[in-house]
Design an enzyme around this catalytic site. Structure first.
Site, short mmCIF file in Angstrom:
data_model
loop_
_atom_site.label_atom_id
_atom_site.label_comp_id
_atom_site.label_asym_id
_atom_site.label_seq_id
_atom_site.Cartn_x
_atom_site.Cartn_y
_atom_site.Cartn_z
N ILE A 54 0.86 -1.19 0.00
CA ILE A 54 0.00 0.00 0.00
C ILE A 54 0.89 1.24 0.00
O ILE A 54 2.11 1.16 0.11
CB ILE A 54 -0.94 0.04 1.22
CG1 ILE A 54 -0.14 0.23 2.53
CG2 ILE A 54 -1.81 -1.21 1.27
CD1 ILE A 54 -1.00 0.62 3.72
N SER A 55 0.27 2.37 -0.10
CA SER A 55 0.99 3.63 0.00
C SER A 55 1.27 3.96 1.46
O SER A 55 0.44 3.69 2.34
CB SER A 55 0.17 4.76 -0.62
OG SER A 55 0.72 6.01 -0.30
N ALA A 108 2.30 10.04 -3.24
CA ALA A 108 2.49 11.07 -4.26
C ALA A 108 1.56 12.26 -4.00
O ALA A 108 1.99 13.42 -4.04
CB ALA A 108 2.23 10.49 -5.64
N HIS A 151 6.04 6.30 -10.89
CA HIS A 151 6.61 5.12 -11.54
C HIS A 151 7.48 5.49 -12.75
O HIS A 151 8.25 6.44 -12.72
CB HIS A 151 5.52 4.14 -11.93
CG HIS A 151 4.68 3.65 -10.79
ND1 HIS A 151 5.18 3.45 -9.53
CD2 HIS A 151 3.36 3.32 -10.72
CE1 HIS A 151 4.22 3.00 -8.74
NE2 HIS A 151 3.11 2.93 -9.43
#
EC number: 4.1.99.29
Length: 277
Positions: A54-55, A108, A151
């Site tokens: 996960i983030s 992000a 990415h």
């Protein structure tokens, strides 16, 4: 054992050995390939596999039910998200613009929000969520004014004739001196297997480094028409010392990111001590 991670080259490279039964005494993995935006919401809804990527931005919402595994994730230097535009807009102009982002629960987006608090005096005009592979085309065609990309986009954005407004990784590193926390591996606390999972993942990373070509067929099978060179650049950037072991710099980076974001009201306050238990 069930696991979900993205089809991105850094994840398939990292987990190749475990997925393919090359780690002694490690259980067989049943893999779900899912974008991190999906796994973030699965974790927050207490759904999904026992182990997930996960983030780090989602951690404050799930730490009571999931443990942070101190390896296998994505932290680093020089690997941050980018804000792209079609022309040469400056940051102040974003208060009148529409910006596409890949998730509103991602590191992000968290970095973007913290940067904007310092650099966009009147706040971002409008934020829309798009799949990350649609963001650069949307900026190029004018569907949106700017895009937050992640990415391999840092290697390919010039193919879309786009301009980088800011490298949020550079901004973060200059502001804090710390690496950028991007993706975390978590496991359900109810499993009670943090040490074992850590060891299995670490051995998978070590196998990948020792046999870098062994995983390439697997990596490229999920690389979404990415070239081999771009996939290898992606791996070189995102699979690093922090993938093998978070270490004190890694923990310090996570604590700084989450405490700053909580102070800005981006995420709820959480007990940072739970990162290590």
């Amino acid at each position: 054992m069930n696991i979900a991670f993205s089809p991105c080259p850094n994840d398939t490279f990292t987990f190749h050995a475990w997925v393919h039964g090359l780690i002694d005494n490690a259980p067989k993995l049943d893999v779900t390939y899912a974008d991190i935006d999906k796994t973030n919401y699965w974790a927050m809804a207490h759904k999904g596999p026992e182990i997930m990527k996960i983030s780090y931005a989602a951690l404050p919402y799930v730490l009571s039910d999931y443990q942070l595994i101190p390896c296998g994730g994505a932290l680093g230097r020089g690997c941050g998200p980018l804000v792209l535009t079609k022309g040469n807009d400056n940051a102040a102009n974003l208060s009148e613009k529409t910006v596409a982002v890949p998730s509103d629960k991602s590191t992000a987006f968290m970095l973007f929000t913290l940067w904007a608090a310092q650099n966009v005096p009147h706040g971002i005009g409008k934020v829309v969520v798009l799949p990350f592979n649609e963001i650069m085309p949307a900026v190029k065609t004018g569907k949106v004014d700017a895009g937050l990309v992640i990415h391999e986009a840092r290697f390919t954005y010039k193919q879309y004739d786009l301009t980088m407004m800011v490298d949020l990784g550079d901004w973060w590193e200059e502001d804090t001196g710390l690496p950028i926390p991007l993706g975390a591996i978590i496991a359900k606390r109810s499993l009670g297997k943090k040490e074992e999972i850590t060891e299995w993942i670490r051995r998978s990373v070590e196998y990948a480094w020792k046999h870098p070509e062994a995983s390439m067929d697997y990596v490229m099978a999920y690389a979404d028409e990415m070239s081999v060179d771009v996939a290898k650049s992606h791996i070189d950037l995102y699979v690093n010392e922090f993938t093998e072991k978070l270490g004190e710099d890694g923990y310090a980076a996570i604590e700084s990111l989450l405490s700053r974001a909580a102070a800005e009201g981006v995420v709820p306050q959480c007990d940072l001590a739970r990162l290590r238990d």
